[in-house]
Structure formats: C-alpha cells, structure tokens
Design an enzyme around this catalytic site. Structure first.
Site, short mmCIF file in Angstrom:
data_model
loop_
_atom_site.label_atom_id
_atom_site.label_comp_id
_atom_site.label_asym_id
_atom_site.label_seq_id
_atom_site.Cartn_x
_atom_site.Cartn_y
_atom_site.Cartn_z
N TYR A 49 0.86 -1.18 0.00
CA TYR A 49 0.00 0.00 0.00
C TYR A 49 0.90 1.24 0.00
O TYR A 49 1.31 1.72 1.05
CB TYR A 49 -0.91 0.01 1.22
CG TYR A 49 -1.70 -1.27 1.38
CD1 TYR A 49 -2.68 -1.62 0.45
CD2 TYR A 49 -1.46 -2.13 2.44
CE1 TYR A 49 -3.39 -2.79 0.59
CE2 TYR A 49 -2.18 -3.30 2.58
CZ TYR A 49 -3.15 -3.64 1.66
OH TYR A 49 -3.85 -4.80 1.80
N PRO A 50 1.24 1.75 -1.18
CA PRO A 50 2.26 2.80 -1.33
C PRO A 50 1.83 4.19 -0.84
O PRO A 50 1.53 5.10 -1.61
CB PRO A 50 2.53 2.79 -2.83
CG PRO A 50 1.24 2.34 -3.44
CD PRO A 50 0.68 1.34 -2.47
N CYS A 51 1.85 4.35 0.47
CA CYS A 51 1.43 5.63 1.06
C CYS A 51 2.43 6.75 0.82
O CYS A 51 2.12 7.92 1.05
CB CYS A 51 1.14 5.46 2.55
SG CYS A 51 2.51 4.84 3.52
N TYR A 52 3.61 6.42 0.31
CA TYR A 52 4.58 7.47 -0.01
C TYR A 52 4.06 8.38 -1.13
O TYR A 52 4.56 9.49 -1.32
CB TYR A 52 5.95 6.88 -0.39
CG TYR A 52 5.99 6.17 -1.73
CD1 TYR A 52 6.33 6.86 -2.88
CD2 TYR A 52 5.71 4.81 -1.83
CE1 TYR A 52 6.38 6.22 -4.12
CE2 TYR A 52 5.76 4.16 -3.04
CZ TYR A 52 6.09 4.87 -4.18
OH TYR A 52 6.13 4.23 -5.40
#
Length: 96
Positions: A49-52
């Site tokens: 889950y690429p929250c960046y």
C-alpha cells in the site's frame, strides 16, 4: 474505511501523487482528510500500500512518513520519476 483507503493507494499510477483530501473525497467526505492521515500512519505494509504517494494539499511530503521518514518518502517519489524540491512536489504536474 481503512480497507478502502489502502485499496485506493494501489490504484495510484507510477509518477503520480494524491492528497489526503483526494482520498477523503474518494471516501465520500472531503472533511475526512485528517482521518485518512491517521489511517495511513498505521499502514501495515508500505510496499503493498504505497502511502509514499500521498502528500498534503500544498504538495508537501509527510514529516512523519512511517517507513523511514521524509527523506525516504522523497527517495521513493524520485524513484517514480517525481521531482521533489524542498520536500514538495508540483501538484499541477504530478497530481492524479
């Protein structure tokens, strides 16, 4: 709601970012931006889950990025081809 936030993250293409407010709008209530931030702070898997790829409404990166801090978030965004200047991205250019 957490599941919806995490699944939304997976739809953001390489080279694009979204704001907390955009995710809140996706959830149906623009006022949930702070709640979205709290959910992202508990992200169980930064790779899945690429929250960046989430920045604030002015394009600034998160000082409290959960997976290595703001410098790591900057590195990840730059690896996606996003120019980061003074820990800020150009939303006109990179916002989904």
């Amino acid at each position: 709601m957490e599941k919806q936030v995490y699944e939304f993250l997976r739809t953001i293409p390489k080279g694009k970012v979204v704001t907390y407010g955009q995710i809140a709008e996706y959830l149906g209530n623009k006022k949930l931006a702070r709640t979205v931030g709290n959910i992202l702070h508990k992200n169980p898997d930064g790779d899945k889950y690429p929250c960046y790829k989430v920045v604030n409404s002015k394009g600034y990166l998160s000082k409290n990025y959960s997976f290595g801090g703001i410098k790591k978030q900057k590195e990840k965004l730059e690896a996606d081809g996003i120019l980061v200047t003074n820990y800020k991205v150009d939303l006109e250019k990179y916002r989904l």
